[in-house]
Design an enzyme around this catalytic site. Sequence first.
Site, short mmCIF file in Angstrom:
data_model
loop_
_atom_site.label_atom_id
_atom_site.label_comp_id
_atom_site.label_asym_id
_atom_site.label_seq_id
_atom_site.Cartn_x
_atom_site.Cartn_y
_atom_site.Cartn_z
CG ASP A 186 -10.47 -34.30 110.10
OD1 ASP A 186 -10.82 -33.20 109.60
OD2 ASP A 186 -9.29 -34.71 110.06
CG HIS A 209 -31.72 -43.40 118.95
ND1 HIS A 209 -31.26 -44.61 118.46
CD2 HIS A 209 -31.20 -43.30 120.21
CE1 HIS A 209 -30.51 -45.20 119.37
NE2 HIS A 209 -30.45 -44.43 120.43
#
Length: 460
Positions: free
Chosen positions: A400, A178
Site C-alpha cells: 500500500d 533474489h
Amino acid sequence: MASPWVQELHIHHFTIPVTIDRMSSVMPSRPIPVKPGDTLYLSNLDDMIGARVFTPTVYFYQLHSTASSQKPVTKILQCALADVLVPYYPLSGRLRETKNGKLEVFFGPEQGALIVEARSDVALTELGDLTAPNPAWEPLIFKFPNEEQYKVLEMPLVIAQVTLFRCGGFSLGLRLCHCICDGMGAMQFLGAWAATARTGMPVIDPVPCWDREVFRPRDPPVVKFPHLEFMRIEEGSNLTMTLWQTKPVQKCYRIKREFQNRVKALAQPYDAAGCTTFDAMAAHIWRSWVKALDVRPLDYQLRLTFSVNARHKLRNPALKEGFYGNVVCVACTRSTVSELVHGELPETTLLVREARQSVSEEYLRSTVDYVEVDRPRQLEFGGKLTITQWTRFSIYKCADFGWGRPLYAGPIDLTPTPQVCVFLPEGEADCSDASMIVCICLPESAAQKFTQALLLHSDF
C-alpha cells in the site's frame, strides 16, 4: 468445473501496448556508509544457483479522484525509493563475480536503482481478471533489449516500471534480485518503500540488517547431508520433454479453504504427528501433476523441492531483527512415478512433511558448506517439480503505497520455468478464511486430466 470449492481462473490472452517515456537512475537521497570500490559479502545462501535470478512481480492500483491533486505517481515512488535506498544501500550497488566464481556486491560508477516511466492506451478493466497471474502482463515489467535470461551481473538490483493506464490506474512492475533478499526480505523492503511513499517521510521499521557474515562457511566445511536438492540427475523419463517441447500453458485455480481442509483431512499420515495444510496440498498437487503428465517409466524416481524459511530455526546465533538476506533451505523428497500414481495420498504427504521437518539449523549450515565445496553452476530440472509458497507473504498489506492495497500483487508468468508451481494468496480474502491461488504449467492436452485429479474425483 462443478466443484464450488475449486474454480479454474480463465486467463485473458491479449497484447498490452506499452510506450516507454523515460528511464531514470535512482540514487540514495543521502550519503551511505560505502564509497566507490567498496564491496559487501554475500553468503552462500544468497549465492545459490537458484538465487541468481530476478523475481518479477506486478502490482495494479486504481487511482481515486482525490488523487488528482497529488504529485505524479512516478515522482512519489521515485522520491520514496531514493529515501529507502539510504538504509537499504546495498540495493543501489551491483553484483560481480570474484576469482572463485562467488558473487559480491560492489559499489562503482554505475550505481542506483532503475525506474522506468511508461504508459498504455488501455484501461485496467481491459486487462481481464486481476486475480491470477497472466503472461500477457509481461510488457508491464521492464527488461533490457536482448537481456539474457539469468543475467544478474552488473545489473541494477531494483528495476521498477510504472505504467499509467488510460483510466487513471497504474501498475508497478518490479524486479528484485533474489541474491539480495528472499521472499520475507523482499516484503520487508517493499513495506518500507510503500510506507515511505504513503507518509511522505522515511518509515524504516525494522531497521535493515545486512550481517551476511553470520552464514560464512565453516573451516573446514562440514557437509552432513546428501543434499538431494542439488543432485545432478540425468532425465530418464519423458517428463522434461513433455513439458519443455509442447509449449505448456499456465493454469490457475482458486482453492477455497473448505477444499484445503478436505485435502488435509484425506492426507493425514498414518501416525499421530499430523500434517500442515502445505504438506497436504503440496503432496496432492505433486500427485495430480504426475498423473496428468502420464510420466514414464513407472519406476523412475521423481523429486519434489520447495523452500523452507529457516529464520525461526536459528539459535547459534539467532538472526538479528531486520535481516533481509536469504534464509531459506531447499527441502527435497523423492518418490517413484508408480508410488505417486498408484500409492495413497497420506504416504506422499508423509514424505513432504519429513522433508520440511528435516530443515534444521544444522541442515542450513550443511547447505552453506555444500555450496562452498561444490558450487552448482546450473539449475537442475531432471524429474523435478518445485513448489513455491507465497501464501505466508503479506504482499497485499506491504504494497500500500498510498493508493490502497493493490488489486493484484504477485508474479505474472511461470511458463519460462514450467516445472514450477506457485501457491499464492488471494488479494481480497480474509486471512482467517483465505482462498489459495494455485498456478501450474501443463501441456494443453494434460490440463483436463490434471483438473480431474485435483478435484479428488477418485477419492470422493
